[in-house]
Design a protein around this motif. Structure first.
Motif, PDB file in Angstrom:
ATOM      1  N   TYR A   1      50.063  48.175  10.211  1.00  0.00           N
ATOM      2  CA  TYR A   1      51.613  48.544   9.795  1.00  0.00           C
ATOM      3  C   TYR A   1      52.288  48.233   8.236  1.00  0.00           C
ATOM      4  CZ  TYR A   1      52.742  51.256  14.069  1.00  0.00           C
ATOM      5  OH  TYR A   1      52.976  51.955  14.995  1.00  0.00           O
ATOM      6  N   ILE A   2      51.564  46.953   8.267  1.00  0.00           N
ATOM      7  CA  ILE A   2      51.824  46.564   6.694  1.00  0.00           C
ATOM      8  C   ILE A   2      51.288  47.720   5.792  1.00  0.00           C
ATOM      9  CG2 ILE A   2      51.376  44.623   5.006  1.00  0.00           C
ATOM     10  CD1 ILE A   2      53.661  43.870   6.795  1.00  0.00           C
ATOM     11  N   GLU A   3      49.980  47.826   5.792  1.00  0.00           N
ATOM     12  CA  GLU A   3      49.119  48.910   4.718  1.00  0.00           C
ATOM     13  C   GLU A   3      49.962  50.198   5.014  1.00  0.00           C
ATOM     14  OE1 GLU A   3      47.174  47.722   2.714  1.00  0.00           O
ATOM     15  OE2 GLU A   3      47.556  45.801   3.594  1.00  0.00           O
ATOM     16  N   GLU A   4      50.424  50.517   6.218  1.00  0.00           N
ATOM     17  CA  GLU A   4      50.956  51.945   6.106  1.00  0.00           C
ATOM     18  C   GLU A   4      52.342  51.835   5.645  1.00  0.00           C
ATOM     19  OE1 GLU A   4      51.461  56.026   7.310  1.00  0.00           O
ATOM     20  OE2 GLU A   4      49.812  54.534   7.126  1.00  0.00           O
ATOM     21  N   GLY A   5      53.174  50.658   5.727  1.00  0.00           N
ATOM     22  CA  GLY A   5      54.446  50.709   4.949  1.00  0.00           C
ATOM     23  C   GLY A   5      54.089  50.478   3.598  1.00  0.00           C
ATOM     24  N   LYS A   6      53.051  49.982   3.155  1.00  0.00           N
ATOM     25  CA  LYS A   6      52.806  49.920   1.396  1.00  0.00           C
ATOM     26  C   LYS A   6      52.549  51.356   1.029  1.00  0.00           C
ATOM     27  CE  LYS A   6      51.042  45.138   1.407  1.00  0.00           C
ATOM     28  NZ  LYS A   6      49.738  44.421   0.934  1.00  0.00           N
ATOM     29  N   GLY A   7      51.819  52.063   1.999  1.00  0.00           N
ATOM     30  CA  GLY A   7      51.325  53.473   1.481  1.00  0.00           C
ATOM     31  C   GLY A   7      52.797  54.498   1.380  1.00  0.00           C
ATOM     32  N   GLN A   8      53.804  54.150   2.530  1.00  0.00           N
ATOM     33  CA  GLN A   8      55.010  55.047   2.369  1.00  0.00           C
ATOM     34  C   GLN A   8      55.891  54.653   1.302  1.00  0.00           C
ATOM     35  OE1 GLN A   8      55.545  57.596   4.251  1.00  0.00           O
ATOM     36  NE2 GLN A   8      54.081  57.207   5.838  1.00  0.00           N
TER      37      GLN A   8
END
Length: 210
Positions: free
Chosen positions: A169-176
């Motif tokens: 979720y951290i990586e997904e949040g960075k992508g968003q």
């Protein structure tokens, strides 16, 4: 106490010893008076011998044993969990996309049955989360694993999987964030924080996005 295995006939060998000794003694006394019961035994013993031999074949491996026993004990929450785990294992080994989907659906069917029988079964929620994870439904996986951790806070699988999913979720949040989707990024970091309250990156990102 929980010793990690389902209740089965193999655990009744020693407890049944006293019963067998008593029954043998009674038969000995009866046979001294009448030989008719011996004729009955000659018919009964082969039947049970056949049942024993047939049961032995079901002990070939875990798959054979659990698939045979789920028919006999469909209302066992633990046994339904074991069958679900077999299908998860089949999913991991399968190459065909179609078959992998079928195995995951079968795994979910049995894990749902397990949870219907025992609603607060933490191991079932862990496996349910794993099924959702393999299906790509990470939000449902997160909810399942968080509930499992609530039921059993010290389970090592629950702690490990929630931390791993928190990193996702951290990586997904960075992508968003990179795509200027601030609200979606915040949701990702909030979920990461729920999964792992000690995740410093999630805390930092949430402080920035306040």
């Amino acid at each position: 106490f929980d010793f990690g295995a389902p209740m089965a006939e193999r655990m009744l060998f020693i407890p049944s010893l006293g019963f067998c000794i008593l029954l043998s003694y009674i038969l000995f006394l009866v046979l001294k008076k009448s030989r008719k019961i011996l004729v009955c035994l000659l018919f009964i013993i082969p039947f049970y011998s056949f049942s024993t031999v047939k049961r032995n074949s079901e002990w070939k491996d875990n798959d054979s044993l659990f698939f045979a026993d789920i028919v006999k004990s469909p209302n066992s929450s633990r046994l339904n969990l074991f069958v679900s785990e077999i299908y998860i294992g089949k999913y991991l080994k399968e190459v065909s996309v179609e078959n992998k989907s079928i195995y995951l659906d079968s795994a979910k069917y049995y894990i749902d049955r397990s949870m219907q029988i025992l609603p607060d079964y933490s191991f079932a929620y862990l496996r349910l989360g794993l099924i959702y994870f393999y299906k790509g439904d990470y939000n449902s996986a997160a909810d399942s694993w968080l509930h499992a951790r609530k039921l059993d806070p010290q389970n090592p699988d629950g702690l490990k999987w929630t931390k791993q999913l928190s990193e996702w979720y951290i990586e997904e949040g960075k992508g968003q964030l990179a795509n200027s989707n601030v609200d979606l990024a915040r949701e990702c970091f909030l979920t990461a924080n729920r999964l792992d309250p000690m995740n410093e990156i999630a805390i930092q990102k949430l402080n920035i996005l306040k």
